[in-house]
Design a protein around this motif. Structure first.
Motif, PDB file in Angstrom:
ATOM      1  N   PRO A   4       0.819  -1.193   0.000  1.00 32.69           N
ATOM      2  CA  PRO A   4       0.000   0.000   0.000  1.00 32.69           C
ATOM      3  C   PRO A   4       0.858   1.251   0.000  1.00 32.69           C
ATOM      4  O   PRO A   4       1.869   1.342   0.687  1.00 32.69           O
ATOM      5  N   GLN A   5       0.450   2.235  -0.790  1.00 37.16           N
ATOM      6  CA  GLN A   5       1.227   3.455  -0.877  1.00 37.16           C
ATOM      7  C   GLN A   5       0.949   4.368   0.317  1.00 37.16           C
ATOM      8  O   GLN A   5      -0.131   4.366   0.889  1.00 37.16           O
ATOM      9  N   SER A   6       1.915   5.169   0.671  1.00 38.36           N
ATOM     10  CA  SER A   6       1.696   6.164   1.706  1.00 38.36           C
ATOM     11  C   SER A   6       0.872   7.300   1.131  1.00 38.36           C
ATOM     12  O   SER A   6       0.691   7.416  -0.070  1.00 38.36           O
ATOM     13  N   VAL A   7       0.379   8.163   2.013  1.00 38.63           N
ATOM     14  CA  VAL A   7      -0.477   9.253   1.567  1.00 38.63           C
ATOM     15  C   VAL A   7       0.239  10.149   0.578  1.00 38.63           C
ATOM     16  O   VAL A   7      -0.331  10.589  -0.419  1.00 38.63           O
ATOM     17  N   PRO A  20      -7.174   5.253  -3.323  1.00 37.58           N
ATOM     18  CA  PRO A  20      -7.628   5.902  -2.112  1.00 37.58           C
ATOM     19  C   PRO A  20      -6.673   5.734  -0.941  1.00 37.58           C
ATOM     20  O   PRO A  20      -5.686   5.014  -0.993  1.00 37.58           O
ATOM     21  N   LEU A  21      -6.986   6.417   0.148  1.00 33.81           N
ATOM     22  CA  LEU A  21      -6.196   6.397   1.363  1.00 33.81           C
ATOM     23  C   LEU A  21      -6.002   4.970   1.855  1.00 33.81           C
ATOM     24  O   LEU A  21      -6.916   4.157   1.830  1.00 33.81           O
ATOM     25  N   GLU A  22      -4.782   4.661   2.302  1.00 31.33           N
ATOM     26  CA  GLU A  22      -4.414   3.368   2.862  1.00 31.33           C
ATOM     27  C   GLU A  22      -4.566   2.227   1.860  1.00 31.33           C
ATOM     28  O   GLU A  22      -4.678   1.067   2.236  1.00 31.33           O
ATOM     29  N   GLY A  23      -4.572   2.519   0.587  1.00 31.92           N
ATOM     30  CA  GLY A  23      -4.627   1.476  -0.418  1.00 31.92           C
ATOM     31  C   GLY A  23      -5.987   0.892  -0.687  1.00 31.92           C
ATOM     32  O   GLY A  23      -6.119   0.025  -1.545  1.00 31.92           O
ATOM     33  N   LEU A  24      -7.029   1.331   0.034  1.00 28.54           N
ATOM     34  CA  LEU A  24      -8.368   0.805  -0.195  1.00 28.54           C
ATOM     35  C   LEU A  24      -9.059   1.581  -1.309  1.00 28.54           C
ATOM     36  O   LEU A  24      -8.934   2.795  -1.405  1.00 28.54           O
ATOM     37  N   ILE A  25      -9.783   0.860  -2.134  1.00 30.20           N
ATOM     38  CA  ILE A  25     -10.462   1.481  -3.274  1.00 30.20           C
ATOM     39  C   ILE A  25     -11.783   2.083  -2.799  1.00 30.20           C
ATOM     40  O   ILE A  25     -12.602   1.404  -2.187  1.00 30.20           O
ATOM     41  N   LEU A 139     -12.862 -18.714  -9.068  1.00 28.29           N
ATOM     42  CA  LEU A 139     -13.438 -17.377  -9.227  1.00 28.29           C
ATOM     43  C   LEU A 139     -14.297 -16.904  -8.053  1.00 28.29           C
ATOM     44  O   LEU A 139     -13.988 -15.869  -7.456  1.00 28.29           O
ATOM     45  N   PRO A 140     -15.378 -17.609  -7.657  1.00 28.64           N
ATOM     46  CA  PRO A 140     -16.327 -17.015  -6.699  1.00 28.64           C
ATOM     47  C   PRO A 140     -15.729 -16.617  -5.357  1.00 28.64           C
ATOM     48  O   PRO A 140     -15.825 -15.451  -4.944  1.00 28.64           O
ATOM     49  N   ALA A 141     -15.124 -17.558  -4.642  1.00 32.20           N
ATOM     50  CA  ALA A 141     -14.582 -17.250  -3.320  1.00 32.20           C
ATOM     51  C   ALA A 141     -13.426 -16.262  -3.401  1.00 32.20           C
ATOM     52  O   ALA A 141     -13.270 -15.391  -2.543  1.00 32.20           O
ATOM     53  N   VAL A 142     -12.612 -16.396  -4.430  1.00 23.91           N
ATOM     54  CA  VAL A 142     -11.470 -15.497  -4.593  1.00 23.91           C
ATOM     55  C   VAL A 142     -11.949 -14.078  -4.885  1.00 23.91           C
ATOM     56  O   VAL A 142     -11.365 -13.102  -4.395  1.00 23.91           O
ATOM     57  N   ALA A 143     -13.024 -13.961  -5.650  1.00 18.79           N
ATOM     58  CA  ALA A 143     -13.584 -12.633  -5.911  1.00 18.79           C
ATOM     59  C   ALA A 143     -14.095 -11.985  -4.626  1.00 18.79           C
ATOM     60  O   ALA A 143     -13.885 -10.788  -4.391  1.00 18.79           O
ATOM     61  N   MET A 144     -14.764 -12.777  -3.789  1.00 14.85           N
ATOM     62  CA  MET A 144     -15.231 -12.247  -2.504  1.00 14.85           C
ATOM     63  C   MET A 144     -14.070 -11.790  -1.644  1.00 14.85           C
ATOM     64  O   MET A 144     -14.122 -10.732  -1.000  1.00 14.85           O
ATOM     65  N   ALA A 145     -12.985 -12.583  -1.624  1.00 13.07           N
ATOM     66  CA  ALA A 145     -11.809 -12.219  -0.846  1.00 13.07           C
ATOM     67  C   ALA A 145     -11.149 -10.960  -1.398  1.00 13.07           C
ATOM     68  O   ALA A 145     -10.735 -10.068  -0.638  1.00 13.07           O
ATOM     69  N   TYR A 146     -11.037 -10.870  -2.720  1.00 11.32           N
ATOM     70  CA  TYR A 146     -10.436  -9.698  -3.355  1.00 11.32           C
ATOM     71  C   TYR A 146     -11.200  -8.430  -2.967  1.00 11.32           C
ATOM     72  O   TYR A 146     -10.598  -7.414  -2.580  1.00 11.32           O
ATOM     73  N   LEU A 147     -12.515  -8.477  -3.073  1.00 10.89           N
ATOM     74  CA  LEU A 147     -13.323  -7.303  -2.752  1.00 10.89           C
ATOM     75  C   LEU A 147     -13.184  -6.925  -1.278  1.00 10.89           C
ATOM     76  O   LEU A 147     -13.071  -5.743  -0.942  1.00 10.89           O
ATOM     77  N   ALA A 148     -13.207  -7.924  -0.402  1.00 14.10           N
ATOM     78  CA  ALA A 148     -13.093  -7.643   1.026  1.00 14.10           C
ATOM     79  C   ALA A 148     -11.733  -7.035   1.372  1.00 14.10           C
ATOM     80  O   ALA A 148     -11.622  -6.235   2.310  1.00 14.10           O
ATOM     81  N   GLU A 149     -10.692  -7.386   0.624  1.00 15.92           N
ATOM     82  CA  GLU A 149      -9.349  -6.852   0.872  1.00 15.92           C
ATOM     83  C   GLU A 149      -9.138  -5.480   0.260  1.00 15.92           C
ATOM     84  O   GLU A 149      -8.432  -4.638   0.844  1.00 15.92           O
ATOM     85  N   GLU A 150      -9.729  -5.240  -0.899  1.00 20.62           N
ATOM     86  CA  GLU A 150      -9.375  -4.053  -1.677  1.00 20.62           C
ATOM     87  C   GLU A 150     -10.390  -2.905  -1.611  1.00 20.62           C
ATOM     88  O   GLU A 150     -10.034  -1.764  -1.896  1.00 20.62           O
ATOM     89  N   ILE A 151     -11.644  -3.183  -1.276  1.00 21.33           N
ATOM     90  CA  ILE A 151     -12.692  -2.159  -1.268  1.00 21.33           C
ATOM     91  C   ILE A 151     -12.928  -1.662   0.145  1.00 21.33           C
ATOM     92  O   ILE A 151     -12.993  -2.462   1.095  1.00 21.33           O
ATOM     93  N   GLU A 152     -13.077  -0.354   0.319  1.00 24.39           N
ATOM     94  CA  GLU A 152     -13.370   0.189   1.640  1.00 24.39           C
ATOM     95  C   GLU A 152     -14.692  -0.397   2.146  1.00 24.39           C
ATOM     96  O   GLU A 152     -15.608  -0.696   1.364  1.00 24.39           O
ATOM     97  N   VAL A 153     -14.812  -0.558   3.469  1.00 27.90           N
ATOM     98  CA  VAL A 153     -15.934  -1.269   4.071  1.00 27.90           C
ATOM     99  C   VAL A 153     -17.273  -0.654   3.685  1.00 27.90           C
ATOM    100  O   VAL A 153     -18.232  -1.371   3.380  1.00 27.90           O
ATOM    101  N   ALA A 211      -4.560  -4.447  -9.935  1.00 27.42           N
ATOM    102  CA  ALA A 211      -3.723  -5.377  -9.179  1.00 27.42           C
ATOM    103  C   ALA A 211      -3.986  -5.207  -7.688  1.00 27.42           C
ATOM    104  O   ALA A 211      -4.318  -4.125  -7.212  1.00 27.42           O
ATOM    105  N   SER A 212      -3.850  -6.288  -6.934  1.00 31.28           N
ATOM    106  CA  SER A 212      -4.065  -6.237  -5.484  1.00 31.28           C
ATOM    107  C   SER A 212      -3.053  -5.315  -4.811  1.00 31.28           C
ATOM    108  O   SER A 212      -1.864  -5.335  -5.147  1.00 31.28           O
TER     109      SER A 212
END
Length: 388
Positions: A4-7, A20-25, A139-153, A211-212
């Motif tokens: 994750p990039q710094s601010v 976005p901030l803290e690497g979250l989309i 695809l399915p479970a990995v997509a759920m994991a990707y979204l949970a890791e990369e998208i803001e809550v 990319a993640s």
């Protein structure tokens, strides 16, 4: 592996920040739009490549001289393979990365479907469907994991809704296209059309998905360290008071949904309806209501609470099922529509809830949910055929 990039390192576009901030989309960014387009295609491909055989099960039954229950194995062998391959797929994605695993899953599943075009008999068809289910598990479970890791809550439910909306559209259009192709040409042409669109979707997915930024690789469970990490993750997930109930909800939702759609074609193709495969396929356009349900599910959950919303939607499925016993086609279509709305809404709520409760074991948590989900599809979908 990128970190994750710094601010101060975050690049800023004139119209919107790319990262976005803290690497979250975050919602409103270009990365968010690209992510949603990619996961929409991922959800689309999952149901497009998995369920295209469903409306033409009666045709397979006639072609290969099968009973309705036996013909349903053409679908259930794929969903069973997908269910039992969820955990291995999550381990692989935990080690080698989310995007790579999802992209290969889409590509190989499309290739298996194209090969189905040349299947000379029932056995070879089953083998190719089995292989398609195995590779599609990436695809399915990995997509759920990707979204949970990369998208803001705050935006996670929206992106999960986009993914499931893609599933709804893929399920609808795959069924419709295969029914029309089989009706006017042959089921071989249906397989060719489905596989070709699957390849195109895989190419766009690879190009658009960012990319993640928050992925941290884990050891495979073959090593001692990997087994220790897996044991810790399993223990944490199974000790959670809510997750086992969400896994059971996925089993019930998908089992009832697939059972219904497996055999509604037989019902509509017999008296008093006597509908052709092409017309039955058109009825599957009610899957579009699933896209609406996915988009609205998080709003319903915010107003009533996730538990009440989930239980209410499951009860709506039961009521809708009762409507399909009518001898009036319009009432049957209404029942199909309500059942489809309830399923996609319930799945959206349950799957996003799993992602939030799974903590640092998001891929494993999603895999357990989807294993239960697709196991319900396979077991209940096949066993219910014995009562047809």
């Amino acid at each position: 592996m990128s970190q994750p990039q710094s601010v101060t390192e975050i690049p800023i576009d004139k119209e919107t920040d790319i990262q976005p901030l803290e690497g979250l989309i975050r919602a409103g960014t270009i990365a968010f739009k690209h992510t949603n387009l990619a996961v929409f295609l991922g959800g689309f491909s999952t149901f497009w490549l998995l369920y295209w055989v469903q409306p033409i099960l009666p045709l397979f039954a006639r072609t290969f001289h099968l009973t309705p229950a036996a013909s349903s194995t053409i679908l259930s062998v794929s969903t069973a393979a997908l269910a039992f391959s969820q955990l291995p797929s999550s381990f692989i994605s935990d080690r080698f990365g989310r995007k790579k695993v999802m992209s290969y899953a889409m590509l190989l599943a499309a290739a298996m479907t194209l090969l189905t075009t040349f299947a000379p008999n029932y056995t070879s068809l089953l083998i190719l469907r089995l292989l398609a289910g195995i590779v599609l598990a990436g695809l399915p479970a990995v997509a759920m994991a990707y979204l949970a890791e990369e998208i803001e809550v705050i935006s996670l439910s929206k992106s999960m809704g986009v993914y499931i909306s893609g599933s709804a559209l893929g399920g609808m259009s795959g069924r419709l296209i295969s029914a029309l192709c089989a009706d006017y040409f042959s089921w071989h042409i249906a397989a060719l059309a489905i596989g070709s669109i699957g390849l195109i979707s895989a190419a766009i997915f690879w190009q658009k998905l960012p990319a993640s930024q928050n992925f941290h690789p884990r050891s495979l469970p073959f090593s001692r360290q990997g087994r220790v990490e897996l044991n810790i993750a399993f223990t944490a997930l199974l000790q959670d008071k809510g997750l086992p109930w969400l896994y059971l909800s996925g089993f019930i939702l998908m089992g009832c949904f697939v059972s219904f759609y497996n055999y509604i074609g037989f019902h509509l193709g017999s008296a008093p309806f006597n509908l052709r495969p092409g017309i039955i396929g058109c009825i599957f356009t009610v899957f579009m209501i699933g896209a609406v349900a996915s988009a609205q599910a998080h709003r319903i959950a915010r107003k009533t609470g996730r538990f009440r919303a989930l239980i209410g939607l499951m009860l709506l499925m039961l009521i809708a099922l009762g409507l399909t016993f009518s001898s009036q086609l319009i009432v049957v279509v209404l029942g199909i529509t309500l059942l489809t709305f309830a399923f996609f809404g319930g799945h959206t709520i349950a799957s996003s809830w799993v992602g939030q409760r799974a903590g640092t074991s998001k891929a494993l948590g999603a895999s357990l949910y989807l294993s239960s989900y697709y196991l319900g599809s396979s077991l209940v979908g096949s066993v219910s055929g014995l009562f047809w």
